[in-house]
Design a protein around this motif. Sequence first.
Motif, mmCIF file in Angstrom:
data_model
loop_
_atom_site.group_PDB
_atom_site.id
_atom_site.type_symbol
_atom_site.label_atom_id
_atom_site.label_comp_id
_atom_site.label_asym_id
_atom_site.label_seq_id
_atom_site.Cartn_x
_atom_site.Cartn_y
_atom_site.Cartn_z
ATOM 1 N N THR B 18 0.810 -1.202 0.000
ATOM 2 C CA THR B 18 0.000 0.000 0.000
ATOM 3 C C THR B 18 0.850 1.261 0.000
ATOM 4 N N ALA B 19 1.841 1.273 0.834
ATOM 5 C CA ALA B 19 2.669 2.459 0.990
ATOM 6 C C ALA B 19 3.194 2.931 -0.363
ATOM 7 N N SER B 20 3.698 1.991 -1.130
ATOM 8 C CA SER B 20 4.234 2.366 -2.430
ATOM 9 C C SER B 20 3.122 2.681 -3.420
ATOM 10 N N GLY B 21 1.933 2.213 -3.104
ATOM 11 C CA GLY B 21 0.815 2.400 -4.030
ATOM 12 C C GLY B 21 0.394 3.846 -4.169
ATOM 13 N N THR B 22 0.650 4.691 -3.211
ATOM 14 C CA THR B 22 0.130 6.041 -3.236
ATOM 15 C C THR B 22 1.101 7.068 -3.797
ATOM 16 N N GLU B 23 2.318 6.638 -4.070
ATOM 17 C CA GLU B 23 3.363 7.615 -4.358
ATOM 18 C C GLU B 23 3.048 8.596 -5.489
ATOM 19 N N ALA B 24 2.636 8.075 -6.633
ATOM 20 C CA ALA B 24 2.607 8.888 -7.849
ATOM 21 C C ALA B 24 1.844 10.200 -7.707
ATOM 22 N N SER B 25 2.518 11.290 -8.044
ATOM 23 C CA SER B 25 1.930 12.600 -8.322
ATOM 24 C C SER B 25 1.162 13.287 -7.197
ATOM 25 N N ASP B 26 1.101 12.684 -6.021
ATOM 26 C CA ASP B 26 0.157 13.220 -5.050
ATOM 27 C C ASP B 26 0.785 14.031 -3.921
ATOM 28 N N THR B 27 1.378 15.129 -4.257
ATOM 29 C CA THR B 27 1.910 15.969 -3.174
ATOM 30 C C THR B 27 0.781 16.690 -2.469
ATOM 31 N N ASP B 28 -0.240 17.067 -3.261
ATOM 32 C CA ASP B 28 -1.377 17.768 -2.639
ATOM 33 C C ASP B 28 -2.181 16.837 -1.745
ATOM 34 N N THR B 29 -2.174 15.559 -2.075
ATOM 35 C CA THR B 29 -2.877 14.582 -1.245
ATOM 36 C C THR B 29 -2.304 14.593 0.166
ATOM 37 N N ALA B 30 -1.024 14.600 0.212
ATOM 38 C CA ALA B 30 -0.357 14.545 1.508
ATOM 39 C C ALA B 30 -0.769 15.717 2.387
ATOM 40 N N SER B 31 -0.784 16.917 1.778
ATOM 41 C CA SER B 31 -1.129 18.080 2.580
ATOM 42 C C SER B 31 -2.588 18.024 3.025
ATOM 43 N N ALA B 32 -3.471 17.528 2.126
ATOM 44 C CA ALA B 32 -4.887 17.416 2.481
ATOM 45 C C ALA B 32 -5.069 16.450 3.636
ATOM 46 N N ASP B 33 -4.331 15.344 3.566
ATOM 47 C CA ASP B 33 -4.419 14.360 4.632
ATOM 48 C C ASP B 33 -3.923 14.926 5.945
ATOM 49 N N ALA B 34 -2.861 15.715 5.841
ATOM 50 C CA ALA B 34 -2.294 16.262 7.066
ATOM 51 C C ALA B 34 -3.291 17.184 7.752
ATOM 52 N N ALA B 35 -4.121 17.825 6.943
ATOM 53 C CA ALA B 35 -5.089 18.752 7.507
ATOM 54 C C ALA B 35 -6.058 18.044 8.444
ATOM 55 N N THR B 36 -6.498 16.840 8.049
ATOM 56 C CA THR B 36 -7.368 16.083 8.942
ATOM 57 C C THR B 36 -6.504 15.347 9.961
ATOM 58 N N ALA B 37 -6.732 15.733 11.196
ATOM 59 C CA ALA B 37 -5.852 15.218 12.249
ATOM 60 C C ALA B 37 -5.903 13.705 12.338
ATOM 61 N N GLY B 38 -4.769 13.083 12.413
ATOM 62 C CA GLY B 38 -4.697 11.648 12.641
ATOM 63 C C GLY B 38 -4.933 10.821 11.403
ATOM 64 N N ALA B 39 -5.395 11.436 10.313
ATOM 65 C CA ALA B 39 -5.723 10.663 9.131
ATOM 66 C C ALA B 39 -4.502 10.004 8.521
ATOM 67 N N ALA B 40 -3.379 10.664 8.673
ATOM 68 C CA ALA B 40 -2.162 10.143 8.066
ATOM 69 C C ALA B 40 -1.814 8.771 8.621
ATOM 70 N N SER B 41 -2.075 8.584 9.895
ATOM 71 C CA SER B 41 -1.696 7.313 10.503
ATOM 72 C C SER B 41 -2.743 6.241 10.247
ATOM 73 N N GLN B 42 -3.952 6.667 9.895
ATOM 74 C CA GLN B 42 -5.014 5.684 9.788
ATOM 75 C C GLN B 42 -5.540 5.620 8.359
ATOM 76 N N PRO B 43 -5.554 4.438 7.740
ATOM 77 C CA PRO B 43 -6.098 4.355 6.384
ATOM 78 C C PRO B 43 -7.611 4.551 6.418
ATOM 79 N N LEU B 44 -8.165 5.025 5.296
ATOM 80 C CA LEU B 44 -9.618 5.200 5.240
ATOM 81 C C LEU B 44 -10.302 3.838 5.310
ATOM 82 N N LEU B 45 -9.705 2.894 4.551
ATOM 83 C CA LEU B 45 -10.284 1.545 4.550
ATOM 84 C C LEU B 45 -9.195 0.544 4.868
ATOM 85 N N ARG B 46 -9.466 -0.301 5.836
ATOM 86 C CA ARG B 46 -8.520 -1.379 6.110
ATOM 87 C C ARG B 46 -9.278 -2.697 6.037
#
Lengths: 260, 287, 330
Positions: B18-46
């Motif tokens: 999964t970790a490698s699955g998200t890499e491509a092109s998504d710098t804005d994704t990272a910042s959006a995720d960071a905005a929602t607290a704790g989201a970075a550590s927790q996947p939306l779907l597990r």
Amino acid sequence: MVLSLASPPALDAVDWVALAQFESGDWAFVREQLPYLARGFVVTLLLTLTSIVLGFLAGFPMGAIEVYGRGPLRSFVYGAGVVLRAIPIVVILVFMFFVAPIPLPGGQFAFDVPRVGSVSFGRSAFLAATVGLGLRSAAYQAQIFRGALQSVSGGQMEAARSVGMSRLQGIRHVVLPQALRRSIPGFQNEFTIVLKDTSIAFAIGLTELFARADNLFTQRTTATLELFLFISLVYFIMTFVTNRSLDYLGDYYAIPGGDR
Amino acid sequence: MSDQHSGTADGTDTSAATASGTEASDTDTASADAATAGAASQPLLRVEDLQKSYGDETVLRGISFDLDKRDVEVIIGPSGSGKSTMLRCVNRLTEFQGGAIYLDGESVMAMNDNDLRRRVGMVFQDINLFAHLTALQNVTLGLRKVRGMGKEAAREKAMDQLDRVGLASQADSYPAELSGGQKQRVGIARALAMDPELLLFDEPTSALDPELVGEVLEVMRDLAEGGMTMLVVTHEMGFARRAASSLMFLDEGRIVERGPPEQLFDDPEHDRTAEFLQRLTTISEEV
Amino acid sequence: MSGERSTARTTLARAGEGLPTGRSVGLAIGALFWAWLVVRWVTIWAGYSEPFFPVAFFEGLATGFENDALVMQQNTGALAPVLDFVAGFWFLFSDVASFVAFAVEYLPTLAEGAWLTVVLTVAGIAFGLVIAVPLSVARVYGGVVTRSLALVYIELIRGTPLLAQLFVIYYGLNMSQYFRGVSSGLLPTTAVWVAIVGFTINSAAYQAEYIRSALESVESGQLTAARAIGLSRIDGIRHVVLPQGLRYAIPGWTNELVYLIKYSSLAAFITVVELFESGRDIAGQTFQYLNIYALLALFYLALVLSATLFMGWVEDRVAIPGLGVRDGRE
């Protein structure tokens, strides 16, 4: 269900013991009259059969005429069907008995049935009932056959003609065998409808099952509920057995892979 | 039915991909995720060791993977491999016998199924538009009866969704009056209207005539670019290549291989993956 | 008993199906019939039950034609064969005129009976529907217990004669005692209430069977899709499956309406003076069996054809493109 509700008294005023005897007495009455009712049952069966057969003999050509016929004959058959399907069966029966210009024989039919005894009923009422139920059933059976004939695709007829059959041969050897199978579910309904509607022949005094229950009820009014529940059960068993048998017939003649 | 882990090894290791699955092109994704607290550590779907069988027949034999917000996962695999079943386990249209599924950290088994389905939208292969309702009413039904919105508000929101899939002009048409592609776009609008956190697509284009596939894929691509989290069962390899953040190959109820689409297309680890992808591309070229 | 014809194919078998020729002529006759019937009901309630047209006029006409015909037959001159031929028509006109005179005289009584026939039919189908919808939903979507209960009810009612059912509740259970409070003044007699109960019980079973097969013809994906946007099962059935299923059920419903119009005549045997019974009363007084049964037949024909036309109109009104066309669904 067992309680007669003829006059609901306050609960504490009921003499339960007397009531129980009274009630079981009414069931005993039904049991006593079983032979009498059984003779009515024979008449009901007989009337169902004669009506269905007449309905088939008249209804089958009627259906074919509606599909393949033309001109005034087709219009007549169509019109007769509309009228017969629009009028209540009780009106048809009374009409056949009192009005219709059919020569109704007088006197009684009587014959012995093993274990049931001598069954007798009025000739005129039976004939009028057969004609009434039979013609009404013919109008419905015609619709069943018409629908079944029309449901056989036109390609079947073309195929029959292409191997050199005449139109009539095509109908007889290709369309009919398929159509008859397809009419089994509708026929099943029709059979049970006629069976249940034989009860209405009591209106012209034919002593079939329902009329006999009605006679007994005037003899012993307390046993009304028991009597009519009992004959309802008999009718239910008859329709149930009919339905299952025709299901079996349908399965037996089913074409593998084909829809019925 | 429980969260019990039976600990089968099969497939569990692939979750690392999964970790490698998200890499491509998504710098804005990272910042959006960071905005929602704790989201970075927790996947939306597990999905953890998911197991499912119909009677004697085992369909899913331990499926595990994570999906982050904004991920687009494309699932491929031969028919009968359990793709659709897995999708239906996620929104519990089908119950499963073993393993667990968490939506934003919460077990779906613990959730009311209606609430779950409000959060997880689904688009069907056979579309299933409500046949007695217009395109607009298809979208408003859920808004009115599930979300309890007022008539006007629901209408406004539904029109926005129809506009999003390019069908605002067909709002009053009944399903029978729409083309297959249009129907499916209404189906997508219907799912979108509920503001789902995750959208499931169950072969959304495979019932469509070839010339109608494009318009649906286009809408899906727009959604993916807009940051919708999607789990897509499809054999449209063009879509997978361009829009997927990760590709998963499912066979006989197991994940055979999972990774970035380029990796699976160009350098698959397993022969079976290579073979299957080879066959798919041949077929789609023929079409 | 047309109520049982539930397969899609036999819905073709509806009694009315529109007249073969002149749909507009049929509509005009129907409109006239209902206009007369409604005016007649209102005047009867207002206390005026005399015929609208002079009976004596038609009787006079009948006598006149007959006398003329008799005179023509007396002629022995050269024109005798021609006059004899014409006399035949004059006798026919006389018969028609006396039938019209008879009809005009007794139509008010029949209209009164027809009122109860309409009441029994409408009440039976409406109350029956209220029970039939949950019954059919239980039959299709229920658990083992509710499904079996619904099945038993439906099969028991459909497997026994309506006449026996009416006798059980009227004579067996003496149900009229419960309606004594609601049958004074303008309200119907207790027997009418019992008949309504009977028809409701009976019609519920038949309607449930029609609706069941209609519900089963709604694709299962519809409910799945409803569930997928978060509707509960019951809401999905209510907002998605039923609106479609009830549309599919309209042809069956038409059958049921026609069935009830006809079988409401059985209420006569539990003392309700509906159309058939009022006709029977007239026959008992006048002994003009042929005339009265011809009139009754025309009356029922008018009611049944109106019902069929009405249901056709309803079907068109609620039609949705692509729905109700059963192609590929059988």
